[in-house]
Structure formats: structure tokens, C-alpha cells
Design a protein around this motif. Structure first.
Motif, PDB file in Angstrom:
ATOM      1  N   ASN A  21       0.828  -1.206   0.000  1.00 52.37           N
ATOM      2  CA  ASN A  21       0.000   0.000   0.000  1.00 52.37           C
ATOM      3  C   ASN A  21       0.864   1.259   0.000  1.00 52.37           C
ATOM      4  OD1 ASN A  21      -2.362  -1.486   0.006  1.00 52.37           O
ATOM      5  ND2 ASN A  21      -2.608  -1.424   2.235  1.00 52.37           N
ATOM      6  N   LEU A  22       1.929   1.224   0.790  1.00 54.62           N
ATOM      7  CA  LEU A  22       2.829   2.372   0.867  1.00 54.62           C
ATOM      8  C   LEU A  22       3.470   2.660  -0.484  1.00 54.62           C
ATOM      9  CD1 LEU A  22       5.411   3.032   3.703  1.00 54.62           C
ATOM     10  CD2 LEU A  22       5.993   3.415   1.320  1.00 54.62           C
ATOM     11  N   LEU A  23       3.997   1.633  -1.111  1.00 58.46           N
ATOM     12  CA  LEU A  23       4.678   1.812  -2.394  1.00 58.46           C
ATOM     13  C   LEU A  23       3.696   2.156  -3.502  1.00 58.46           C
ATOM     14  CD1 LEU A  23       7.217  -1.114  -1.991  1.00 58.46           C
ATOM     15  CD2 LEU A  23       7.789   1.314  -2.097  1.00 58.46           C
ATOM     16  N   ASP A  24       2.535   1.505  -3.488  1.00 55.91           N
ATOM     17  CA  ASP A  24       1.502   1.823  -4.486  1.00 55.91           C
ATOM     18  C   ASP A  24       1.078   3.287  -4.400  1.00 55.91           C
ATOM     19  OD1 ASP A  24       1.496  -0.716  -5.513  1.00 55.91           O
ATOM     20  OD2 ASP A  24      -0.264  -1.389  -4.398  1.00 55.91           O
ATOM     21  N   SER A  25       1.091   3.848  -3.178  1.00 50.53           N
ATOM     22  CA  SER A  25       0.645   5.233  -2.973  1.00 50.53           C
ATOM     23  C   SER A  25       1.554   6.245  -3.663  1.00 50.53           C
ATOM     24  CB  SER A  25       0.564   5.548  -1.472  1.00 50.53           C
ATOM     25  OG  SER A  25       1.864   5.667  -0.901  1.00 50.53           O
ATOM     26  N   VAL A  26       2.799   5.835  -3.955  1.00 49.53           N
ATOM     27  CA  VAL A  26       3.724   6.730  -4.664  1.00 49.53           C
ATOM     28  C   VAL A  26       3.987   6.236  -6.087  1.00 49.53           C
ATOM     29  CG1 VAL A  26       4.830   7.624  -2.594  1.00 49.53           C
ATOM     30  CG2 VAL A  26       5.727   5.543  -3.651  1.00 49.53           C
ATOM     31  N   LYS A  95      27.995  -7.604   2.182  1.00 54.21           N
ATOM     32  CA  LYS A  95      29.178  -8.035   1.441  1.00 54.21           C
ATOM     33  C   LYS A  95      28.773  -8.772   0.164  1.00 54.21           C
ATOM     34  CE  LYS A  95      33.562 -10.500   2.010  1.00 54.21           C
ATOM     35  NZ  LYS A  95      34.419 -11.309   2.933  1.00 54.21           N
ATOM     36  N   ALA A  96      27.637  -9.455   0.223  1.00 58.42           N
ATOM     37  CA  ALA A  96      27.151 -10.201  -0.944  1.00 58.42           C
ATOM     38  C   ALA A  96      26.420  -9.307  -1.941  1.00 58.42           C
ATOM     39  CB  ALA A  96      26.236 -11.332  -0.496  1.00 58.42           C
ATOM     40  N   GLY A  97      26.315  -8.009  -1.638  1.00 53.79           N
ATOM     41  CA  GLY A  97      25.766  -7.083  -2.627  1.00 53.79           C
ATOM     42  C   GLY A  97      24.406  -6.482  -2.335  1.00 53.79           C
ATOM     43  N   ALA A  98      23.870  -6.693  -1.122  1.00 49.94           N
ATOM     44  CA  ALA A  98      22.568  -6.102  -0.796  1.00 49.94           C
ATOM     45  C   ALA A  98      22.650  -4.576  -0.861  1.00 49.94           C
ATOM     46  CB  ALA A  98      22.119  -6.543   0.600  1.00 49.94           C
ATOM     47  N   ILE A  99      21.548  -3.950  -1.270  1.00 54.02           N
ATOM     48  CA  ILE A  99      21.488  -2.489  -1.356  1.00 54.02           C
ATOM     49  C   ILE A  99      21.410  -1.854   0.023  1.00 54.02           C
ATOM     50  CG2 ILE A  99      20.042  -0.550  -2.116  1.00 54.02           C
ATOM     51  CD1 ILE A  99      21.485  -1.823  -4.411  1.00 54.02           C
ATOM     52  N   GLU A 100      20.583  -2.442   0.883  1.00 55.55           N
ATOM     53  CA  GLU A 100      20.346  -1.872   2.208  1.00 55.55           C
ATOM     54  C   GLU A 100      19.836  -2.950   3.136  1.00 55.55           C
ATOM     55  OE1 GLU A 100      20.987  -0.003   4.736  1.00 55.55           O
ATOM     56  OE2 GLU A 100      20.567   1.858   3.611  1.00 55.55           O
ATOM     57  N   PHE A 101      19.967  -2.709   4.436  1.00 57.77           N
ATOM     58  CA  PHE A 101      19.435  -3.626   5.444  1.00 57.77           C
ATOM     59  C   PHE A 101      18.570  -2.783   6.378  1.00 57.77           C
ATOM     60  CE2 PHE A 101      19.035  -6.478   8.907  1.00 57.77           C
ATOM     61  CZ  PHE A 101      19.348  -7.748   8.449  1.00 57.77           C
ATOM     62  N   LEU A 102      17.256  -2.943   6.280  1.00 56.29           N
ATOM     63  CA  LEU A 102      16.313  -2.147   7.059  1.00 56.29           C
ATOM     64  C   LEU A 102      15.790  -2.946   8.251  1.00 56.29           C
ATOM     65  CD1 LEU A 102      14.209  -0.668   4.103  1.00 56.29           C
ATOM     66  CD2 LEU A 102      16.159   0.391   5.275  1.00 56.29           C
ATOM     67  N   THR A 103      15.769  -2.302   9.403  1.00 56.10           N
ATOM     68  CA  THR A 103      15.262  -2.950  10.613  1.00 56.10           C
ATOM     69  C   THR A 103      13.820  -2.532  10.842  1.00 56.10           C
ATOM     70  OG1 THR A 103      17.483  -2.928  11.589  1.00 56.10           O
ATOM     71  CG2 THR A 103      15.634  -3.270  13.087  1.00 56.10           C
ATOM     72  N   LYS A 104      12.928  -3.512  10.923  1.00 54.56           N
ATOM     73  CA  LYS A 104      11.508  -3.228  11.160  1.00 54.56           C
ATOM     74  C   LYS A 104      11.317  -2.721  12.592  1.00 54.56           C
ATOM     75  CE  LYS A 104      10.137  -7.190   8.272  1.00 54.56           C
ATOM     76  NZ  LYS A 104       9.513  -8.533   8.320  1.00 54.56           N
ATOM     77  N   PRO A 105      10.450  -1.733  12.812  1.00 56.23           N
ATOM     78  CA  PRO A 105       9.750  -0.947  11.776  1.00 56.23           C
ATOM     79  C   PRO A 105      10.678   0.150  11.253  1.00 56.23           C
ATOM     80  CG  PRO A 105       9.097  -0.180  13.937  1.00 56.23           C
ATOM     81  CD  PRO A 105      10.043  -1.334  14.168  1.00 56.23           C
ATOM     82  N   PHE A 106      10.605   0.412   9.951  1.00 53.61           N
ATOM     83  CA  PHE A 106      11.460   1.442   9.373  1.00 53.61           C
ATOM     84  C   PHE A 106      10.601   2.573   8.821  1.00 53.61           C
ATOM     85  CE2 PHE A 106      11.263  -2.413   6.748  1.00 53.61           C
ATOM     86  CZ  PHE A 106      10.464  -1.973   5.693  1.00 53.61           C
ATOM     87  N   GLN A 107      11.252   3.707   8.597  1.00 52.70           N
ATOM     88  CA  GLN A 107      10.554   4.898   8.125  1.00 52.70           C
ATOM     89  C   GLN A 107      10.275   4.817   6.621  1.00 52.70           C
ATOM     90  OE1 GLN A 107       9.494   7.439  10.235  1.00 52.70           O
ATOM     91  NE2 GLN A 107      10.178   5.948  11.771  1.00 52.70           N
ATOM     92  N   LEU A 112      11.827   4.271   0.663  1.00 56.58           N
ATOM     93  CA  LEU A 112      11.777   4.879  -0.663  1.00 56.58           C
ATOM     94  C   LEU A 112      13.179   5.211  -1.182  1.00 56.58           C
ATOM     95  CD1 LEU A 112       8.675   7.247  -0.357  1.00 56.58           C
ATOM     96  CD2 LEU A 112       8.799   4.951  -1.341  1.00 56.58           C
ATOM     97  N   HIS A 113      14.054   5.639  -0.285  1.00 55.42           N
ATOM     98  CA  HIS A 113      15.431   5.936  -0.693  1.00 55.42           C
ATOM     99  C   HIS A 113      16.135   4.656  -1.149  1.00 55.42           C
ATOM    100  CE1 HIS A 113      19.337   7.872  -0.798  1.00 55.42           C
ATOM    101  NE2 HIS A 113      19.824   6.932  -0.015  1.00 55.42           N
ATOM    102  N   ALA A 114      15.938   3.574  -0.392  1.00 54.75           N
ATOM    103  CA  ALA A 114      16.563   2.300  -0.749  1.00 54.75           C
ATOM    104  C   ALA A 114      16.024   1.777  -2.076  1.00 54.75           C
ATOM    105  CB  ALA A 114      16.327   1.273   0.360  1.00 54.75           C
ATOM    106  N   VAL A 115      14.716   1.912  -2.299  1.00 53.48           N
ATOM    107  CA  VAL A 115      14.105   1.457  -3.551  1.00 53.48           C
ATOM    108  C   VAL A 115      14.638   2.267  -4.725  1.00 53.48           C
ATOM    109  CG1 VAL A 115      11.945   1.358  -4.861  1.00 53.48           C
ATOM    110  CG2 VAL A 115      12.023   0.490  -2.512  1.00 53.48           C
TER     111      VAL A 115
END
Length: 208
Positions: A21-26, A95-107, A112-115
Motif C-alpha cells: 500500500n505504501l509503495l503503491d501510494s507513490v 558483502k554479498a551485494g545487498a542495497i540496504e538492510f532495514l530494521t523493522k519498523p522502518f521509516q 523509498l530511498h533504498a528502492v
């Protein structure tokens, strides 16, 4: 190719729905999957976007799934998320190439910045893949002899050295060399070398 999509892989349906829902909203399309296996069943490498992956899934964990994708050469950018992360896990996936590691709950802005970062990386990767595919098609259009000459040319051998190695006349080598340049659409030797490096075409290393 379909629009850039965030593929949400999490066994918690409420989290999937909230993120969707959050991503669809933008205006960012999403797809939801309860497990790595469910995602894998629907995947094809023509899809564009990124994966929002729970680190701790039933069955194959998110960390194991990242490793599996990497081993298969699938470069879909991954954003990890978890409520129970630890430093060794974070280090491993980053190290394996992840863009970001977000800890729930995140802002919202964190996500959106990571996406945005992940989408940009995926565009760059796909553009490079397209260029390499074009170069490989040109390489495959050459004859075996022309590829042999190209390997020697890009290794820095002179026409007379190539002629000696292949038991050909210098004139014949020059003809092959011109066909290579034409077939590869290379305007210079430097451009030819760059294309071969980009496609990881092996240069000549001397007689075995």
C-alpha cells in the motif's frame, strides 16, 4: 519488459500488504510472495526492479535465497528487512551485494530511498547487460579465424607476428583484421580492446 516492480518476499501477509500500500501510494508497482520458493516459481529474468526480502523466512531463508540468486547469476538488487537482525548477518548480506538492510519498523523515506537506489542499480545493470549482449552477438558473427586474429590483435601482436603464429601471409592477416574491425563496428584498436574486455573475450596468451 514490464514496469519496474518491487517484489516483496515476506511470510507476514499484513507486512506485505502494508508495504504494498505504501509503495503503491507513490506509484511503485508491487508483487507479494510468502516465501522464496513462491517468488522463484513466477520469476523470469526479463523482470525489472528490486526485491524487498525478509531475512528470516520459512523454508529457504532470505540470506540463503540471496546466495542462491547470486550463484545463478541473477543480479536483481535486494533490500533486506528484518525485526531480528544481527551484525554478522548484516555484514554477510551487504558483502554479498545487498542495497540496504532495514530494521523493522522502518521509516517510509528509508524505504523509498533504498528502492530508488535499487532501481537505479538495476537500470545500470540491465543497460550493461544489453551492451554486452550486443558485443557478444558481433563476436559470434565472426568466423573462427577472425576470432583467433582478434584475440591476437587485442593481445598486442603485430600483423607479422600474427602471420608467423598462424602460418599466414601478412596480407591475409590484414584482411582478417579489417573484417574483425568491420564486424565488431570498432573505430579503433582501443575501442576493440574495450569491447573485448567488456565481453570478457579472452585475448591470446601465446602457444601452450
Amino acid at each position: 519488459m514490464k514496469a519496474e516492480t518491487v517484489f516483496i518476499v515476506d511470510d507476514d501477509a499484513s507486512i506485505c500488504e502494508g508495504l504494498s500500500n505504501l509503495l503503491d501510494s507513490v506509484g511503485i508497482p508491487t508483487e507479494q510472495y510468502p516465501s522464496a520458493e513462491a517468488f522463484w516459481e513466477s520469476w523470469n529474468d526479463q523482470r525489472a526492479g528490486c526485491m524487498l526480502l525478509d531475512a528470516r523466512l520459512p523454508g529457504a531463508s532470505g540470506v540463503e535465497f540471496q546466495e542462491h540468486l547470486k550463484n545463478l547469476g541473477i543480479g536483481l538488487p535486494i533490500i533486506f528487512m528484518t525485526a531480528h537482525g544481527d551484525i554478522p548477518m548484516v555484514r554477510k548480506v551487504m558483502k554479498a551485494g545487498a542495497i540496504e538492510f532495514l530494521t523493522k519498523p522502518f521509516q517510509k523515506q528509508e524505504l523509498l530511498h533504498a528502492v530508488a537506489q535499487a532501481f537505479e542499480q538495476d537500470r545500470t545493470r540491465r543497460q550493461e547487460d544489453s551492451i554486452v549482449s550486443t558485443i557478444n552477438a558481433r563476436i559470434n558473427s565472426l568466423t573462427d579465424r577472425e576470432r583467433e586474429v582478434m584475440a591476437m590483435v587485442t593481445a598486442g601482436l603485430l600483423n607479422k607476428q600474427i602471420a608467423s603464429e598462424l602460418s599466414l601471409s601478412e596480407i591475409t592477416v590484414k584482411i582478417h583484421r579489417r573484417r574483425v574491425m568491420d564486424g565488431m563496428l570498432a573505430g579503433s584498436l582501443a575501442e576493440l580492446v574495450k569491447m573485448c574486455e567488456r565481453a570478457r573475450f579472452p585475448s591470446w596468451r601465446g602457444p601452450s
